[in-house]
Design an enzyme around this catalytic site. Structure first.
Site, PDB file in Angstrom:
ATOM      1  N   THR A 128      50.442  42.376  24.363  1.00  0.00           N
ATOM      2  CA  THR A 128      50.510  41.942  25.669  1.00  0.00           C
ATOM      3  C   THR A 128      49.621  42.663  26.504  1.00  0.00           C
ATOM      4  O   THR A 128      48.418  42.143  26.462  1.00  0.00           O
ATOM      5  CB  THR A 128      52.050  42.248  26.088  1.00  0.00           C
ATOM      6  OG1 THR A 128      52.554  43.485  26.062  1.00  0.00           O
ATOM      7  CG2 THR A 128      53.141  41.158  25.799  1.00  0.00           C
ATOM      8  N   THR A 182      59.729  48.205  25.953  1.00  0.00           N
ATOM      9  CA  THR A 182      58.876  46.947  25.569  1.00  0.00           C
ATOM     10  C   THR A 182      58.372  47.066  24.298  1.00  0.00           C
ATOM     11  O   THR A 182      57.009  47.209  24.357  1.00  0.00           O
ATOM     12  CB  THR A 182      58.341  46.261  26.488  1.00  0.00           C
ATOM     13  OG1 THR A 182      58.955  46.178  27.673  1.00  0.00           O
ATOM     14  CG2 THR A 182      57.862  44.806  26.220  1.00  0.00           C
ATOM     15  N   GLU A 204      49.709  52.302  29.094  1.00  0.00           N
ATOM     16  CA  GLU A 204      49.048  51.534  30.442  1.00  0.00           C
ATOM     17  C   GLU A 204      48.388  52.637  31.183  1.00  0.00           C
ATOM     18  O   GLU A 204      49.018  53.384  31.839  1.00  0.00           O
ATOM     19  CB  GLU A 204      50.090  50.788  31.068  1.00  0.00           C
ATOM     20  CG  GLU A 204      50.310  49.267  30.202  1.00  0.00           C
ATOM     21  CD  GLU A 204      51.101  48.475  30.946  1.00  0.00           C
ATOM     22  OE1 GLU A 204      51.678  48.909  31.997  1.00  0.00           O
ATOM     23  OE2 GLU A 204      51.428  47.408  30.487  1.00  0.00           O
ATOM     24  N   ASN A 250      50.504  47.769  36.876  1.00  0.00           N
ATOM     25  CA  ASN A 250      51.814  46.948  37.073  1.00  0.00           C
ATOM     26  C   ASN A 250      52.171  46.677  38.412  1.00  0.00           C
ATOM     27  O   ASN A 250      53.658  46.338  38.743  1.00  0.00           O
ATOM     28  CB  ASN A 250      52.734  48.570  36.673  1.00  0.00           C
ATOM     29  CG  ASN A 250      52.698  48.702  35.007  1.00  0.00           C
ATOM     30  OD1 ASN A 250      53.292  47.748  34.445  1.00  0.00           O
ATOM     31  ND2 ASN A 250      52.243  49.643  34.809  1.00  0.00           N
TER      32      ASN A 250
END
Lengths: 387, 387
Positions: free
Chosen positions: A149, A182, A261, A383
């Protein structure tokens, strides 16, 4: 090196249309002959469990710990989608089973992506035949690619053990926290193991790896780690199988930390001298998940006061007059107060990409470690908006 | 309107040299006649308790809940400073007592600023005589000014109750979390109250206000709320006194949320339908402290999936098929799944400065609210380096 390195497994990754970028979004890992083999899984502790987690858990119950395939999609989590979400997850399994020629309950399913949006079943239904048709022993990387992702790189691993092999792939770059994230991981092995043994070994491997990683303290609705063991290499010593699974999971967890991230640094927060291993891990997690500590990591700032402050609120036995804090190998605080230290050495360590933070509580023998990252404007940027 | 609005109190704020910017850094609140009055305090739950917290707690024990003055400094927390830190905090009290003509144990002390650095006692000793000499009934604003650290504005309050008055001042803009924060507050009242009654009223007021605020989930080493009640206005009804203290604390907590470091928004996270008020507050706190939810707030992104996911990991009773999520007055998720909604209305609400997030768990009658802020690059910028 991939999820198909152990003999007897095939994989595939294709684009069916869930992602509008054209990137691949559908993946398969299966046994070469589509026959079920021993399988075990660890799922998220989040009570807002996504549909694929509910369905996979049920399939493993029905099959008694056996599976022939795992189908995975990225771009949509199929979470907070209610009854129709569960129907969609079941249908993904049934469609794959029909193509493979196995039972629907012998297929497990994983999804990752946005929460709260119904799966685009038309494109998934259209894509499954070509996904299954594309399965091949050398397509492990395609599968690893298709589950990405926000991951910037594929995450794969192979562990060659004594007499057997473990392969694996994973995805995960945020929402990584206590008790999984996740993150999806599929492991394969040619070792033979009973379902109970495999499950126990996987649980230990996951606790030592994925559950010792916290990017942002958020635990996702979809976390799943699955292992398929086809037994081609014969029975493995359970302890050795456990070690090999732990090594594979640790590599994948470390690849996630490296790819977190927006992060510029990977920090290992180690707590020793706690009254128990559990308290040590809890204290390490409190430090690792502190917004202020993570800001200091980003700024390469040796402000150990924040670490002491977090330890004092971790809910563990703590004596402020005994704590010692070390960056790299330089002690900056001893017996709870500042000590003179080599500021240049600390600066050089903190400006590096890998930070070692060590807090000794001076109370007992409990030790624990959590891997984390710095908090950066790039994390916020990534985000703050999902669309 | 200030901490000296109730009759019989004086205050002062001066620059002694702790801050090298020249800003004021030393504050005093005292009774006009330097006689001790009823006093109560609530301190941080952090086990890495700062020296001034240890000393103030002990002074209240020794005096049986009476105090004549509070001395406060900003620019240095006097935390993680060991035995010599405790000596310094004691000495601050003794110096103020000598100037005022009261007992050292009738003086309370608060510090706020960086952790782990010894107090610069020479400048503090030099500053205390002029601080005490400057005390005046109209200098409340000077005191409120002198306790600022990263606060961009002074925080003051006056509540006029039936027959008595409550005044107050506070500081706090980060490290604000469960069970207090790097926040200091001094309240005064001319109501009369026994120490037990005053303590109970203050505890309730703090729980309903400062403890329902979480800027970043970090609890500081120095949090202190002190109230002095001189009784000039005569006995107050305990319930009314409690209400007035709660109103004052709520105003100060709200001023902190408005001034939170780097924040662009104040969000009220309200959880209803929990199985108890305690579970509701815990769930609200989990949502309010989520890095991902706070990023979404900054981005004005209506991604309610993150809220559901946090509720599922809050450690409270939760049924994913019953939850309802509302932004402002627009329901975006009902029975755990997406519903069609007025996207423009949600966008307008989320782009405002004050956000209302409401999650109904659909299980019981428990309600709880936590005030929080968005997570922004400016917060990181403010906290990445301390020097």
């Amino acid at each position: 090196m991939s999820v198909t390195t152990p003999g007897g497994f095939v994989a595939a990754g294709t684009h069916c249309g869930i992602k509008d970028t054209g990137a691949t979004d559908l993946a398969l890992v299966a046994t070469s002959d589509a026959q079920p083999v021993t399988a075990a899984a660890v799922f998220t502790s989040n009570l807002a469990t996504a549909a694929p987690v509910q369905v996979s858990r049920q399939h493993l119950d029905v099959s008694g710990g056996r599976a022939a395939a795992v189908v995975l999609n990225s771009g949509n989590a199929n979470a907070a989608t209610g009854e129709s979400g569960r129907d969609d997850a079941e249908r993904m399994c049934a469609l794959v089973a029909a193509e493979l020629g196995c039972q629907a309950h012998e297929v497990l399913v994983c999804s990752t992506g946005l929460i709260g949006i119904p799966l685009p079943m038309a494109v998934i239904e259209g894509g499954i035949p070509s996904l299954v048709g594309a399965r091949a022993p050398d397509a492990g990387a395609d599968a690893a690619e298709a589950i990405r992702t926000t991951d910037t790189v594929r995450k794969e691993v192979v562990v060659e053990a004594d007499g057997f092999t473990v392969g694996g792939m994973a995805k995960g770059a945020a929402m990584l926290a206590p008790n999984m994230a996740t993150m999806l991981a599929v492991l394969t092995t040619d070792a033979a193991a009973e379902p109970d043994v495999l499950r126990a070994a996987l649980r230990i491997a996951v606790d030592a790896s994925f559950n010792a990683l916290s990017v942002d303290g958020c635990t996702s609705t979809n976390d799943t780690v699955i292992v398929l063991a086809n037994g081609r290499a014969g029975a493995a010593d359970p302890a050795r199988l456990g070690d090999a699974l732990a090594e594979a999971c640790t590599s994948l967890a470390s690849q996630m930390a490296e790819d977190a991230e927006g992060a510029t640094k990977v920090a290992r927060v180690r707590v020793t001298g706690a009254t128990s291993a559990e308290e040590a891990k809890r204290a390490a997690r409190k430090v690792a998940e502190s917004q202020l500590v993570k800001c200091s990591l980003f700024g390469a700032d040796p402000y150990w006061g924040r670490i002491v402050s977090e330890l004092g609120t971790a809910g563990v036995a703590f004596d402020p007059d005994r704590v010692e804090i070390t960056y790299g190998d330089v002690v900056v605080c001893a017996k709870g107060i500042a000590v003179a230290y080599d500021a240049d050495a600390v600066r050089v360590h903190l400006e590096g990409r890998r930070i070692e933070l060590h807090a000794d509580l001076g109370l007992g023998n409990g030790e624990g470690t959590i891997l984390t990252n710095d908090l950066t404007p790039a994390y916020i940027d990534e985000n703050m908006r999902t669309s």
